[in-house]
Design a protein around this motif. Structure first.
Motif, PDB file in Angstrom:
ATOM      1  N   ARG A 134      23.200 -23.971 -27.692  1.00 39.04           N
ATOM      2  CA  ARG A 134      22.613 -24.016 -29.044  1.00 39.04           C
ATOM      3  C   ARG A 134      23.190 -22.947 -29.965  1.00 39.04           C
ATOM      4  O   ARG A 134      23.372 -23.187 -31.168  1.00 39.04           O
ATOM      5  CB  ARG A 134      21.097 -23.843 -28.905  1.00 39.04           C
ATOM      6  CG  ARG A 134      20.304 -23.788 -30.208  1.00 39.04           C
ATOM      7  CD  ARG A 134      18.813 -23.839 -29.920  1.00 39.04           C
ATOM      8  NE  ARG A 134      18.413 -22.845 -28.924  1.00 39.04           N
ATOM      9  CZ  ARG A 134      18.108 -21.573 -29.224  1.00 39.04           C
ATOM     10  NH1 ARG A 134      18.154 -21.176 -30.474  1.00 39.04           N
ATOM     11  NH2 ARG A 134      17.737 -20.734 -28.281  1.00 39.04           N
ATOM     12  N   LEU A 135      23.510 -21.762 -29.424  1.00 37.47           N
ATOM     13  CA  LEU A 135      23.857 -20.622 -30.276  1.00 37.47           C
ATOM     14  C   LEU A 135      25.360 -20.355 -30.414  1.00 37.47           C
ATOM     15  O   LEU A 135      25.788 -19.740 -31.377  1.00 37.47           O
ATOM     16  CB  LEU A 135      23.172 -19.358 -29.749  1.00 37.47           C
ATOM     17  CG  LEU A 135      21.642 -19.368 -29.821  1.00 37.47           C
ATOM     18  CD1 LEU A 135      21.046 -18.191 -29.064  1.00 37.47           C
ATOM     19  CD2 LEU A 135      21.191 -19.337 -31.279  1.00 37.47           C
ATOM     20  N   LEU A 136      26.154 -20.786 -29.435  1.00 31.98           N
ATOM     21  CA  LEU A 136      27.601 -20.556 -29.517  1.00 31.98           C
ATOM     22  C   LEU A 136      28.309 -21.822 -29.959  1.00 31.98           C
ATOM     23  O   LEU A 136      27.891 -22.936 -29.622  1.00 31.98           O
ATOM     24  CB  LEU A 136      28.156 -20.103 -28.163  1.00 31.98           C
ATOM     25  CG  LEU A 136      27.779 -18.700 -27.671  1.00 31.98           C
ATOM     26  CD1 LEU A 136      28.543 -18.368 -26.401  1.00 31.98           C
ATOM     27  CD2 LEU A 136      28.044 -17.639 -28.729  1.00 31.98           C
ATOM     28  N   PRO A 137      29.425 -21.698 -30.709  1.00 33.16           N
ATOM     29  CA  PRO A 137      30.167 -22.892 -31.150  1.00 33.16           C
ATOM     30  C   PRO A 137      30.786 -23.631 -29.969  1.00 33.16           C
ATOM     31  O   PRO A 137      30.911 -23.099 -28.866  1.00 33.16           O
ATOM     32  CB  PRO A 137      31.243 -22.296 -32.062  1.00 33.16           C
ATOM     33  CG  PRO A 137      31.368 -20.860 -31.663  1.00 33.16           C
ATOM     34  CD  PRO A 137      30.019 -20.441 -31.199  1.00 33.16           C
ATOM     35  N   ALA A 138      31.190 -24.843 -30.217  1.00 36.59           N
ATOM     36  CA  ALA A 138      31.688 -25.721 -29.148  1.00 36.59           C
ATOM     37  C   ALA A 138      32.887 -25.110 -28.431  1.00 36.59           C
ATOM     38  O   ALA A 138      32.997 -25.193 -27.205  1.00 36.59           O
ATOM     39  CB  ALA A 138      32.052 -27.081 -29.733  1.00 36.59           C
ATOM     40  N   HIS A 139      33.800 -24.476 -29.175  1.00 33.98           N
ATOM     41  CA  HIS A 139      35.017 -23.942 -28.532  1.00 33.98           C
ATOM     42  C   HIS A 139      34.730 -22.729 -27.647  1.00 33.98           C
ATOM     43  O   HIS A 139      35.565 -22.322 -26.846  1.00 33.98           O
ATOM     44  CB  HIS A 139      36.054 -23.572 -29.600  1.00 33.98           C
ATOM     45  CG  HIS A 139      35.690 -22.358 -30.407  1.00 33.98           C
ATOM     46  ND1 HIS A 139      34.962 -22.448 -31.586  1.00 33.98           N
ATOM     47  CD2 HIS A 139      35.925 -21.031 -30.217  1.00 33.98           C
ATOM     48  CE1 HIS A 139      34.774 -21.242 -32.078  1.00 33.98           C
ATOM     49  NE2 HIS A 139      35.342 -20.358 -31.267  1.00 33.98           N
ATOM     50  N   ALA A 140      33.524 -22.146 -27.796  1.00 36.98           N
ATOM     51  CA  ALA A 140      33.178 -20.958 -27.003  1.00 36.98           C
ATOM     52  C   ALA A 140      32.278 -21.278 -25.822  1.00 36.98           C
ATOM     53  O   ALA A 140      31.818 -20.366 -25.131  1.00 36.98           O
ATOM     54  CB  ALA A 140      32.499 -19.921 -27.904  1.00 36.98           C
ATOM     55  N   GLY A 154      40.105 -16.656 -21.188  1.00 35.95           N
ATOM     56  CA  GLY A 154      38.829 -16.549 -21.881  1.00 35.95           C
ATOM     57  C   GLY A 154      37.817 -15.688 -21.150  1.00 35.95           C
ATOM     58  O   GLY A 154      36.621 -15.983 -21.159  1.00 35.95           O
ATOM     59  N   LYS A 155      38.285 -14.600 -20.551  1.00 39.95           N
ATOM     60  CA  LYS A 155      37.394 -13.775 -19.738  1.00 39.95           C
ATOM     61  C   LYS A 155      36.452 -12.920 -20.580  1.00 39.95           C
ATOM     62  O   LYS A 155      35.352 -12.586 -20.142  1.00 39.95           O
ATOM     63  CB  LYS A 155      38.225 -12.872 -18.824  1.00 39.95           C
ATOM     64  CG  LYS A 155      39.156 -11.936 -19.585  1.00 39.95           C
ATOM     65  CD  LYS A 155      40.080 -11.184 -18.673  1.00 39.95           C
ATOM     66  CE  LYS A 155      41.018 -10.298 -19.490  1.00 39.95           C
ATOM     67  NZ  LYS A 155      41.964  -9.572 -18.652  1.00 39.95           N
ATOM     68  N   SER A 156      36.848 -12.553 -21.807  1.00 35.45           N
ATOM     69  CA  SER A 156      36.034 -11.642 -22.617  1.00 35.45           C
ATOM     70  C   SER A 156      34.674 -12.246 -22.947  1.00 35.45           C
ATOM     71  O   SER A 156      33.639 -11.593 -22.799  1.00 35.45           O
ATOM     72  CB  SER A 156      36.776 -11.281 -23.913  1.00 35.45           C
ATOM     73  OG  SER A 156      37.946 -10.553 -23.625  1.00 35.45           O
ATOM     74  N   THR A 157      34.652 -13.501 -23.377  1.00 36.14           N
ATOM     75  CA  THR A 157      33.373 -14.153 -23.695  1.00 36.14           C
ATOM     76  C   THR A 157      32.502 -14.251 -22.458  1.00 36.14           C
ATOM     77  O   THR A 157      31.286 -14.052 -22.525  1.00 36.14           O
ATOM     78  CB  THR A 157      33.624 -15.560 -24.288  1.00 36.14           C
ATOM     79  OG1 THR A 157      34.410 -15.427 -25.467  1.00 36.14           O
ATOM     80  CG2 THR A 157      32.314 -16.239 -24.623  1.00 36.14           C
ATOM     81  N   LYS A 164      46.265 -24.132 -15.773  1.00 29.66           N
ATOM     82  CA  LYS A 164      46.426 -25.392 -16.501  1.00 29.66           C
ATOM     83  C   LYS A 164      46.037 -25.183 -17.952  1.00 29.66           C
ATOM     84  O   LYS A 164      45.042 -24.519 -18.252  1.00 29.66           O
ATOM     85  CB  LYS A 164      45.537 -26.479 -15.884  1.00 29.66           C
ATOM     86  CG  LYS A 164      45.957 -26.892 -14.486  1.00 29.66           C
ATOM     87  CD  LYS A 164      45.086 -28.025 -13.967  1.00 29.66           C
ATOM     88  CE  LYS A 164      45.515 -28.451 -12.561  1.00 29.66           C
ATOM     89  NZ  LYS A 164      44.668 -29.554 -12.036  1.00 29.66           N
ATOM     90  N   ALA A 165      46.855 -25.758 -18.837  1.00 29.01           N
ATOM     91  CA  ALA A 165      46.550 -25.667 -20.261  1.00 29.01           C
ATOM     92  C   ALA A 165      45.253 -26.408 -20.539  1.00 29.01           C
ATOM     93  O   ALA A 165      45.041 -27.525 -20.056  1.00 29.01           O
ATOM     94  CB  ALA A 165      47.692 -26.252 -21.082  1.00 29.01           C
ATOM     95  N   SER A 166      44.382 -25.796 -21.334  1.00 28.69           N
ATOM     96  CA  SER A 166      43.074 -26.382 -21.609  1.00 28.69           C
ATOM     97  C   SER A 166      42.941 -26.685 -23.093  1.00 28.69           C
ATOM     98  O   SER A 166      43.706 -26.192 -23.923  1.00 28.69           O
ATOM     99  CB  SER A 166      41.966 -25.423 -21.168  1.00 28.69           C
ATOM    100  OG  SER A 166      40.709 -26.023 -21.301  1.00 28.69           O
ATOM    101  N   GLY A 167      41.951 -27.488 -23.418  1.00 27.98           N
ATOM    102  CA  GLY A 167      41.695 -27.818 -24.810  1.00 27.98           C
ATOM    103  C   GLY A 167      42.467 -29.054 -25.235  1.00 27.98           C
ATOM    104  O   GLY A 167      42.890 -29.880 -24.416  1.00 27.98           O
TER     105      GLY A 167
END
Length: 819
Positions: free
Chosen positions: A120-126, A152-155, A645-648
């Motif tokens: 609910r609180l984070l955007p879709a890409h996150a 994406g380890k920081s998030t 693997k490339a993501s997104g």
């Protein structure tokens, strides 16, 4: 004669053994008495009693003997069958775990609630992937997270902190998140504050800075809590400028530059030690002689081959050349020099006689005066076809190739002043000469060499004096004297710094105070000061050093030993460790770091239960970038099972272009990407390369530097400095190559238990692997485009292993465009 029973009791044997006539008379007489019923009642009763008693006694003894014998036999048979007891007596095992056996209290309902809140609180890409959720929800006391480039380890780390604090009630002062540099710390703090705000939990900057630390900024408050060290300063943070807040405790662990404030202490310690310690003075002398001594040239060097032909001619004019040079030095006020006896001596070169200008008894070395660069280069002797400078250059080359006497060649009047001050031992700027330890790429001021070598040894968790005492060098190797002098100097420097007001201490000394070899010092720490080490989350763990590992383990052991009493009345209980890293990005071995502690995480950090998470999705680069980088690095030892693997959204895949060094072509391609609006990283291996390329890209540099910082699209950095960054187009200038061998680093590597058993060159071999990892780091900075410009190897480096050797033919992810 009838045989009586062998089992007859002894008391009856006399009757049975009576002679036959007596036995018959007794029976006849007894038979008669029985018929007459003539009995003496008392005698009979007495006899009966005596017989009963004697028979009973005999029977009991007989039965006891028989029963005992039979019982013992049966008993032995039963014990042999049934007794399974061990004849050994082992001692109880030792619980060597760093953690209690506990689990994070995460119910299915709580996990569901957290996922709903994040959705609910984070955007879709996150939104976290399933692997990232596994990291966030790890329940075990220890967790290792293998996170490749762009994973994406920081998030995920931020959400882990949110889970512990917001959902489980762990106080922030029970946690420490460790980043490696100021820049990464600043970025993480901003992300942490942003996410906490979304959950209605505003986090102040001071609160965030207390939580997110470098190793250095966490150890300094520990030491400052000790009696007498409240105002302690870190040597690495000394500066002539006033400190700005807690930036003073937030230094870059890989910055080796020495500033003026630090150099003042190094120089003061050096001169004080040089005055009072004869052994130190004697150890310095061969270093000075070696540093001043003319460097050898191979006899097959082109300059040597060319000038050998004029050896005889050069010898004939040498006395006149010496006269001319001495006149120049005398007029400049630079000759004679105190401490150098102006005594010409002849030296034979290929059968011809040449001359020296003087002799230094203290160093047992001969001196030759050179041609100062400030003099007129066209100056020549009367009747000579060559200039004095050219004649001097011929002589110098011949001496370099064929003279084996210790020879000091003074190139300038200024160098003579340095020699003079060095001989006098009163150089205001320190020892006054440079030195080059075998295995290093370049020479440096002697005290800088001391700091670098001692730092490397201490980063490996070793004491400098103890390590030096275990080293072995050839008798005539000047490094033998270098390390003897280092041992004496380093102990004196520690004492000198502690004598200051306020006291000063190096970070390595601080870590050693609270390492595994000094557990008693923890008793001086309060629970409040130790508590932030309870729940550790460490990023870039592949670059940790043995010294830091010892501190972490010792801290965790102390927390466990204090038990529940340390956490009374608090939500955070016990301790945990979560480490994030990528062994393929371990590139600081030259400073004493090692990926071993991450690769062997379970062994190095024993725990009753541990989790391992593999983050294999790459959210930065397309698949060709990933495959090219991984192909290079797979020749180095690594954690098994890694494949990114490339993501997104599907991205256009373009090969990594490998080209011959072409600075003009590079500049043109870089300008095109800049015009197209791409962000650009220009990465180089040598600072000289940066200067060369800037001549070609100066217009872009000028345009970009005038923009606000957040709008700039061109960054020029070393390969090492690029970690954590990314750009649309990456330009790699130079190969990644291991050029030297370091005898002393190989020795201390073995002392520290690094490298494979039986490996005589563990450090050198580790560095060969590191060259591949450095290329991996450079390539994986690219989002779309990567160009790798490779120099043709020079003669010295032709056979040295290099990363470009791994570039394959016929693979779609590489386009080798070299001629």
């Amino acid at each position: 004669m009838p045989q009586h029973s062998p089992d007859l009791p002894p008391e009856l044997l006399p009757l049975a053994e009576m002679p036959l006539l007596k036995r018959l008379a007794a029976r006849f007489f007894g038979h008669g008495l029985s018929r007459l019923r003539a009995q003496h009642r008392a005698s009979w009763l007495h006899g009966q009693a005596d017989g009963f008693r004697s028979g009973h006694t005999a029977g009991v003894e007989y039965g006891y003997q028989e029963g005992k014998a039979e019982g013992l036999e049966q008993g032995r048979q039963v014990l042999l069958i049934r007794d399974s007891r061990s004849t050994e007596h082992p001692a109880p095992g030792v619980d060597d775990y760093l953690f209690d056996d506990w689990r994070l209290p995460l119910s299915a309902e709580l996990k569901k609630r957290i996922k709903a809140d994040v959705g609910r609180l984070l955007p879709a890409h996150a939104q976290p992937s399933s692997a990232q959720w596994k990291m966030i929800f790890s329940e075990t006391p220890s967790t290792s997270v293998i996170a490749g480039a762009g994973a994406g380890k920081s998030t995920s780390l931020v959400l882990r902190i949110l889970l512990l604090n917001h959902y489980l009630g762990f106080e922030l002062d029970s946690m420490t998140v460790v980043t490696f540099t100021r820049e990464s710390r600043k970025d993480f703090i901003n992300k942490l504050m942003e996410v906490f705000a979304l959950w209605g939990r505003p986090l102040g900057l001071k609160e965030a800075r207390e939580l997110v630390r470098t190793f250095h900024s966490r150890i300094l408050p520990m030491v400052r809590s000790l009696p007498g060290f409240e105002r302690l300063q870190a040597f690495e943070n000394l500066s002539d400028r006033p400190a700005a807040g807690d930036l003073e405790v937030d230094s870059n662990p890989f910055d080796l530059r020495i500033n003026d404030a630090q150099r003042k202490h190094l120089n003061a310690c050096y001169h004080a030690l040089h005055r009072r310690d004869g052994r130190f003075r004697e150890a310095i002398k061969p270093l000075l002689r070696h540093s001043l001594q003319l460097k050898e040239l191979e006899r097959d060097h082109p300059d040597v081959q060319k000038r050998m032909a004029v050896t005889e001619l050069a010898a004939k004019r040498d006395e006149e050349l010496c006269d001319t040079l001495e006149d120049l030095w005398f007029r400049a006020g630079a000759w004679p020099i105190k401490g150098i006896e102006p005594n010409r001596q002849t030296v034979e070169i290929n059968g011809s006689q040449f001359h020296c200008h003087g002799y230094v008894a203290e160093l047992d070395a001969w001196v030759v005066l050179g041609f100062d660069p400030r003099e007129n280069p066209q100056l020549s002797r009367p009747g000579s076809k060559l200039s004095v400078r050219a004649e001097w250059a011929v002589k110098r080359t011949l001496f370099q190739a064929f003279c084996r006497k210790p020879m000091i060649w003074l190139d300038s009047y200024e160098s003579a002043k340095r020699v003079l001050s060095s001989l006098a031992g009163d150089a205001s700027a320190g020892p006054g000469f440079d030195y080059k330890v075998k295995g290093e790429l370049a020479s440096a001021p002697l005290l800088d060499c001391f700091v670098a070598a001692a730092g490397f040894i201490e980063n490996l968790g070793l004491d400098v004096s103890v390590a030096v005492g275990q080293m072995v060098f050839a008798r005539d190797d000047p490094d033998r004297f270098f390390f003897e002098a280092l041992s004496l100097f380093w102990r004196a420097l520690d004492d000198h710094l502690l004598d200051q007001s306020p006291p000063i201490m190096s970070y390595n000394r601080m870590f050693s105070l609270f390492g595994e070899n000094t557990p008693e010092n923890f008793k001086l720490l309060s629970d409040e000061r130790l508590r932030p080490m309870s729940h550790l989350m460490i990023d870039e763990f592949q670059d940790v050093s043995p010294q830091i590992v010892s501190w972490i383990r010792a801290s965790l052991r102390e927390i466990r030993s204090r038990g529940p009493a340390m956490h009374v009345g608090r939500g955070a209980q016990r301790s945990s460790l979560l480490c994030v890293g990528d062994d393929w990005q371990s590139i600081y071995g030259w400073r004493g770091s090692s990926p071993k502690y991450f690769m062997e995480f379970n062994k190095e950090f024993p725990s009753p239960a541990t989790s391992r998470v593999m983050l294999s999705e790459n959210y930065r680069s397309h698949q060709h970038i990933i495959d090219a980088a991984e192909h290079i690095v797979r020749a180095a030892p690594a954690i098994a099972g890694k494949k990114a693997k490339a993501s997104g959204e599907p991205k256009e895949v373009l090969p990594v272009n490998v080209l011959d060094r072409d600075d003009q072509g590079l500049a043109a391609r870089l300008a095109e990407h800049y015009r197209n609006g791409d962000s650009i990283l220009m990465l180089f291996r040598k600072s000289s390369d940066k200067l060369l390329i800037e001549d070609h890209i100066l217009p872009i540099v000028n345009v970009d530097s005038r923009l606000p910082t957040e709008e700039r699209r061109l960054k020029q950095l070393t390969y090492h400095s690029s970690k954590g960054l990314q750009a649309d187009a990456v330009f790699l200038l130079g190969d990644c190559q291991h050029l030297t061998s370091s005898p002393y680093k190989n020795q201390v590597y073995r002392m520290a238990g690094l490298g494979k058993d039986g490996d005589s060159e563990p450090y050198d071999n580790a560095q060969k692997d590191e060259t591949l990892r450095l290329a991996y780091v450079g390539i994986t900075r690219a989002v779309k485009h990567c160009y790798w410009y490779v120099d043709s190897p020079d003669t010295q480096a032709a056979n040295a292993p290099k990363a470009s050797d791994r570039i394959p033919q016929g693979k779609p992810f590489f386009a080798d465009l070299r001629a």
